[in-house]
Design a protein around this motif. Structure first.
Motif, short mmCIF file in Angstrom:
data_model
loop_
_atom_site.label_atom_id
_atom_site.label_comp_id
_atom_site.label_asym_id
_atom_site.label_seq_id
_atom_site.Cartn_x
_atom_site.Cartn_y
_atom_site.Cartn_z
N ILE A 142 16.89 -11.51 4.86
CA ILE A 142 16.54 -10.76 3.65
C ILE A 142 17.35 -9.47 3.54
O ILE A 142 17.56 -8.94 2.45
CB ILE A 142 15.03 -10.43 3.65
N GLY A 143 17.83 -8.96 4.68
CA GLY A 143 18.60 -7.71 4.64
C GLY A 143 17.73 -6.48 4.80
O GLY A 143 18.04 -5.41 4.26
N MET A 144 16.62 -6.63 5.54
CA MET A 144 15.78 -5.47 5.86
C MET A 144 16.40 -4.77 7.08
O MET A 144 16.57 -5.37 8.13
CB MET A 144 14.35 -5.92 6.20
N ARG A 145 16.74 -3.50 6.92
CA ARG A 145 17.38 -2.78 8.02
C ARG A 145 16.39 -2.50 9.14
O ARG A 145 15.21 -2.25 8.89
CB ARG A 145 17.96 -1.46 7.50
N HIS A 146 16.91 -2.51 10.36
CA HIS A 146 16.05 -2.27 11.50
C HIS A 146 16.83 -1.75 12.69
O HIS A 146 18.06 -1.89 12.76
CB HIS A 146 15.31 -3.55 11.88
N MET A 167 11.08 -3.64 1.29
CA MET A 167 11.66 -2.67 2.22
C MET A 167 13.16 -2.51 1.93
O MET A 167 13.67 -1.40 1.81
CB MET A 167 11.47 -3.14 3.68
N ARG A 168 13.85 -3.63 1.82
CA ARG A 168 15.30 -3.60 1.55
C ARG A 168 15.60 -2.86 0.25
O ARG A 168 16.44 -1.96 0.21
CB ARG A 168 15.82 -5.04 1.45
N ASP A 169 14.88 -3.20 -0.82
CA ASP A 169 15.20 -2.65 -2.14
C ASP A 169 14.88 -1.16 -2.24
O ASP A 169 15.50 -0.44 -3.04
CB ASP A 169 14.44 -3.41 -3.23
N VAL A 185 0.86 -1.20 0.00
CA VAL A 185 0.00 0.00 0.00
C VAL A 185 0.89 1.25 0.00
O VAL A 185 0.71 2.18 -0.80
CB VAL A 185 -0.93 0.03 1.24
N TYR A 186 1.89 1.25 0.88
CA TYR A 186 2.77 2.42 0.98
C TYR A 186 3.61 2.60 -0.28
O TYR A 186 3.82 3.72 -0.75
CB TYR A 186 3.66 2.30 2.23
N ARG A 187 4.05 1.48 -0.86
CA ARG A 187 4.81 1.57 -2.11
C ARG A 187 3.98 2.26 -3.19
O ARG A 187 4.47 3.12 -3.90
CB ARG A 187 5.22 0.18 -2.60
N GLY A 188 2.69 1.89 -3.26
CA GLY A 188 1.81 2.44 -4.28
C GLY A 188 1.66 3.96 -4.20
O GLY A 188 1.31 4.60 -5.19
N PHE A 189 1.89 4.51 -3.02
CA PHE A 189 1.75 5.96 -2.85
C PHE A 189 3.10 6.67 -2.76
O PHE A 189 3.17 7.83 -2.36
CB PHE A 189 0.90 6.27 -1.60
N HIS A 221 3.84 -8.56 10.83
CA HIS A 221 3.13 -9.51 9.97
C HIS A 221 3.52 -9.28 8.50
O HIS A 221 2.73 -8.83 7.68
CB HIS A 221 1.63 -9.42 10.21
N LEU A 222 4.79 -9.55 8.19
CA LEU A 222 5.33 -9.39 6.84
C LEU A 222 5.68 -10.75 6.26
O LEU A 222 5.92 -11.70 7.01
CB LEU A 222 6.62 -8.55 6.84
N ASP A 223 5.77 -10.82 4.94
CA ASP A 223 6.37 -11.99 4.32
C ASP A 223 7.70 -11.56 3.68
O ASP A 223 8.06 -10.38 3.73
CB ASP A 223 5.42 -12.65 3.31
N ASP A 224 8.40 -12.52 3.10
CA ASP A 224 9.73 -12.20 2.57
C ASP A 224 9.68 -11.21 1.41
O ASP A 224 10.61 -10.43 1.21
CB ASP A 224 10.47 -13.48 2.14
N ALA A 225 8.58 -11.22 0.65
CA ALA A 225 8.45 -10.25 -0.44
C ALA A 225 8.35 -8.83 0.13
O ALA A 225 8.91 -7.88 -0.42
CB ALA A 225 7.23 -10.58 -1.30
#
Ligand code: GUN
Ligand code: ZN
Length: 436
Positions: free
Chosen positions: A319-323, A289-291, A262-266, A280-284
Motif C-alpha cells: 500500500i505504501g505506508m511508511r514505516h 496513513m499513506r495519503d 478515530v485519529y483522522r477525525g481529530f 490490526h489494520l486493513d488496507d483502507a
C-alpha cells in the motif's frame, strides 16, 4: 566543540578512515571496505558530513585534513529508535497476559513516580546512557503526563548534544490518580513545552496522546488543534496494537470506521505523525496513513513479548505506508537495534507469502537508520551519512566476539556482513558513538 578560532573562515574538519556504510536517499546501501568520512564543524556547533566515499579518492580531495584510522572497524549511521518510552526503562521484562493488564499492573504505577523531577532526571540519564551504549543516536520518546518529565528528558539530551524528540503524554481518562491529567491544563502545558523546547538546537517536540482510550474527545480534539497550529512538531501515539484494545476503541468511538479513523477525525493524521504498532489494520487504514503522511513505528520485540501480533510488512509495502523500526522499551525487551532488526526478520518471515528474502539485512538496517529518519521527516538531516547530514555515527567492531570474528571474516558480501552483525550482534559490537 570549542570556538577559540574563527571557524567560519576555515571550518574545523576531521576525517575517519575505516570500513564505511552509508545509504542513498532511496535506501540503497553504499559500502566501502576502505572508506573515508570527512566531517566539518558548522557555525551552529554541529558537525556535519562534508565528504565521504572510497579512501583514495576522498583523501585526495582533502589533503590538509588529519585522518584517524580505525582498521578493522565499520563506520555506520547512528541508529534511530522511532518509538520508545524513557520512563519504562526500569520495567523491561514485566510479564503480563497482554497490553491492557501490563499497562494497569506495571506501567501506570511506574510512570506515576515521574512527578518527581529528580527521579525523572535520574532515569533520563540512565536511558541516554543505554541508548548510546547500543548505538542509538536519535529517538522519538514518550515521557509521562508530568511536564517535569519532559524537562528532565530535554535537559539530559541537550547536555549530551543529542537529536531527540519527546513530549508530555496526554491522558485525561481511564487512568489512575497521579497519572491522569486535566483536559484544559494538559493542552496549555503542551503548548508551553513546545515553546520551551521545540527547535532548541537539535530538540523537537511531539504532541503525545497516549492512545485513544485514555483521552476524552475534547483532549484529542485539542491535540489536533495544537498540531495544526504547530505543523512542524511531531504527533506520537499508539494504534491497533492488541485485539482487546481494538475492541475497546470500537466501543468508545462507535462513529469511527476504524481505530486509525478515530485519529483522522481529530486531525491527528498528518506528516510527522508517528503511530506505534499498526498491527490490526486493513488496507483502507494503510491507505489513510499513506495519503495523510502518517507513518508506522514497528516494534517487533514488544509485539512478540506482549503477544500483540505480527506487523504486516508486505501489506505496508504493497500500500505504501511508511514505516521504520523501534524498540518500544519497556514493552520491548531490548534497547539493542540488533535485537530489534533480528526480531523484525523473524516477524517478516512469519508473514511472508512471496519467495526470497523479503527483509534483506541492508533493508532491516535502513529501516533503523535512514528509513526511520525519512519516516520522521528528517531525511537529509540524519540517518544516511550523506554529505550535509549531521555526523551522528557509530564505530562497530565486526570481531567483537569470537564467533562474530569468524562469521564476518568469511562474509562474501555486504549482506552477509550485515546479517552476521544482526544475528550475533548486541552492545558488545558498539565500540564508539560520535554525536555531531
Ligand atoms: N498503549 C498505550 N500505552 C502504551 C504503552 O505504554 N506501551 C505500549 N506498548 N502500548 C501502549
Ligand atoms: Zn509504546
Amino acid at each position: 566543540s570549542s570556538s577559540s578560532t574563527s571557524r567560519e573562515a576555515e571550518p574545523a574538519m576531521n576525517a575517519y578512515r575505516a570500513q564505511l556504510l552509508r545509504f542513498d536517499t532511496d535506501g540503497t546501501p553504499l559500502y566501502e571496505s576502505d572508506g573515508l568520512l570527512v566531517v566539518g564543524l558548522g557555525t551552529d556547533g554541529v558537525q556535519r558530513v562534508v565528504d565521504a566515499g572510497p579512501y583514495r579518492t576522498v583523501a585526495a580531495r582533502h589533503p590538509q585534513v588529519a585522518v584517524t584510522h580505525w582498521p578493522d572497524r565499520l563506520i555506520a549511521p547512528g541508529f534511530i529508535d522511532m518509538h520508545v518510552h524513557y520512563p519504562q526503562t526500569d520495567i523491561i521484562g514485566a510479564p503480563a497476559d497482554g497490553l491492557l493488564p501490563w499497562l494497569e499492573n506495571y506501567t501506570f504505577p511506574a510512570e506515576t513516580r515521574f512527578a518527581q523531577p529528580a527521579y525523572a532526571a535520574e532515569v533520563a540519564n540512565v536511558f541516554f546512557s543505554e541508548l548510546l551504549r547500543h548505538g542509538v543516536t536519535t529517538a522519538l520518546a514518550f515521557a509521562t503526563t508530568h511536564p517535569a518529565s519532559v524537562d528532565a528528558f530535554f535537559q539530559g539530551a541537550q547536555k549530551r548534544g543529542l537529536r531527540m524528540i519527546s513530549g508530555k503524554v496526554l491522558q485525561d481518562r481511564h487512568s489512575p490518580d497521579g497519572l491522569r491529567d486535566e483536559t484544559e491544563q494538559s493542552l496549555i502545558d503542551s503548548e508551553t513545552l513546545i515553546q520551551r523546547w521545540h527547535g532548541q538546537g537539535r530538540l523537537g517536540y511531539a504532541i503525545t496522546p497516549r492512545f485513544a482510550p485514555t483521552s476524552t474527545d475534547a483532549q484529542l480534539r485539542g491535540a489536533g488543534e495544537l498540531a495544526a497550529r504547530h505543523p512542524d512538531t511531531w504527533i506520537h501515539s499508539h494504534v491497533a496494537e492488541n485485539r482487546d484494545e481494538v475492541r475497546w476503541v470500537r466501543e468508545l468511538f462507535p462513529q469511527a470506521r476504524s481505530y486509525v479513523d478515530v485519529y483522522r477525525g481529530f486531525g491527528l493524521l498528518r506528516e510527522r505523525a508517528v503511530y506505534a504498532h499498526c498491527i490490526h489494520l486493513d488496507d483502507a487504514d494503510r491507505a489513510l496513513m499513506r495519503d495523510t503522511g502518517a507513518v508506522a513505528a514497528v516494534s517487533p520485540t514488544s509485539n512478540l513479548f506482549l503477544g500483540s501480533g505480527f506487523f504486516d510488512y508486505e501489506g505496508a509495502e504493497r500500500i505504501g505506508m511508511r514505516h521504520g523500526l523501534a524498540s518500544d522499551v519497556g514493552g520491548g525487551t531490548s534497547f539493542s537495534p540488533f535485537h530489534t532488526m533480528l526480531a523484525a526478520y523473524y516477524v517478516g518471515r512469519e508473514g511472508q507469502t512471496k519467495p526470497g528474502l523479503s527483509l534483506a539485512p541492508s533493508r532491516l538496517w535502513w529501516h533503523h537508520t535512514g528509513g526511520a529518519a525519512r519516516a520522521l521527516g528528517l531525511q537529509g538531516v540524519i540517518g544516511t551519512l550523506q554529505a550535509g547530514t549531521e555526523a551522528d555515527f557509530v564505530l562497530l567492531n565486526p570481531k567483537a566476539t569470537p564467533l562474530l570474528a569468524r562469521k564476518t571474516e568469511r562474509a562474501q558480501n555486504l549482506e552477509e556482513l550485515l546479517f552476521a552483525l544482526i544475528v550475533l550482534g548486541d552492545d558488545r559490537v558498539v565500540d564508539q558513538v560520535c554525536i555531531a
